[in-house]
Design a protein around this motif. Structure first.
Motif, PDB file in Angstrom:
ATOM      1  N   SER A  24     -55.030 -48.332 -51.540  1.00  0.00           N
ATOM      2  CA  SER A  24     -54.862 -46.952 -51.984  1.00  0.00           C
ATOM      3  C   SER A  24     -55.441 -46.059 -50.895  1.00  0.00           C
ATOM      4  N   SER A  25     -55.213 -44.772 -51.013  1.00  0.00           N
ATOM      5  CA  SER A  25     -55.717 -43.868 -49.979  1.00  0.00           C
ATOM      6  C   SER A  25     -57.243 -43.909 -49.906  1.00  0.00           C
ATOM      7  N   LEU A  26     -57.889 -44.095 -51.048  1.00  0.00           N
ATOM      8  CA  LEU A  26     -59.353 -44.155 -51.063  1.00  0.00           C
ATOM      9  C   LEU A  26     -59.885 -45.497 -50.568  1.00  0.00           C
ATOM     10  N   SER A  27     -59.234 -46.576 -50.958  1.00  0.00           N
ATOM     11  CA  SER A  27     -59.763 -47.897 -50.590  1.00  0.00           C
ATOM     12  C   SER A  27     -59.589 -48.206 -49.112  1.00  0.00           C
ATOM     13  N   THR A  28     -58.626 -47.572 -48.465  1.00  0.00           N
ATOM     14  CA  THR A  28     -58.403 -47.839 -47.042  1.00  0.00           C
ATOM     15  C   THR A  28     -59.114 -46.842 -46.122  1.00  0.00           C
ATOM     16  N   LYS A  29     -59.895 -45.935 -46.682  1.00  0.00           N
ATOM     17  CA  LYS A  29     -60.606 -44.951 -45.858  1.00  0.00           C
ATOM     18  C   LYS A  29     -61.730 -45.563 -45.048  1.00  0.00           C
ATOM     19  N   SER A  30     -62.432 -46.521 -45.649  1.00  0.00           N
ATOM     20  CA  SER A  30     -63.565 -47.127 -44.941  1.00  0.00           C
ATOM     21  C   SER A  30     -63.709 -48.586 -45.344  1.00  0.00           C
ATOM     22  N   LYS A  31     -64.443 -49.298 -44.548  1.00  0.00           N
ATOM     23  CA  LYS A  31     -64.702 -50.711 -44.823  1.00  0.00           C
ATOM     24  C   LYS A  31     -65.499 -50.867 -46.124  1.00  0.00           C
TER      25      LYS A  31
END
Length: 114
Positions: free
Chosen positions: A39-46
């Motif tokens: 999702s856009s949130l889950s792929t923002k950072s490690k």
């Protein structure tokens, strides 16, 4: 009766398999562009990627066990027919959607220090 057993248990069994995969995916070294809870949130950072997979893994495991138990009870009581199967599959698909929304909601509102 075999066809009904396969159909009604397909989504809960798939959720257990995905829960195991997500558990390992949370430990992966990089964010995948092909698979995982994307999702856009889950792929923002490690950190978000790891958290989303750990959290989704727990929810999918609970979901899988819950619906498998309900399905076993329905099968044991010989209460499986087309209407019950349709209702169960719809509930299982809705549960998948709710898991996705829940993980994104928790990601959005979680403490950044976590």
């Amino acid at each position: 009766m075999t066809f009904e057993i396969v159909i009604i248990n397909l989504l809960p069994l798939a959720s257990l398999v995905i829960a195991i995969m997500y558990k390992f995916k949370a430990k992966s070294k990089k964010i995948s562009k092909i698979s995982g809870f994307r999702s856009s949130l889950s792929t923002k950072s490690k950190e978000n990627w790891e958290f989303a997979h750990r959290y989704a893994s727990k929810l999918l495991f609970i979901y899988g066990v819950f619906f498998l138990l309900i399905n076993i009870i329905l099968l044991y009581l010989n209460f499986i027919n087309t209407v019950v199967m349709t209702i169960m599959v719809i509930l299982e698909i809705l549960a998948y959607c709710l898991i996705g929304y829940r993980v994104d909601f928790v990601l959005k509102n979680r403490d950044p220090k976590f």
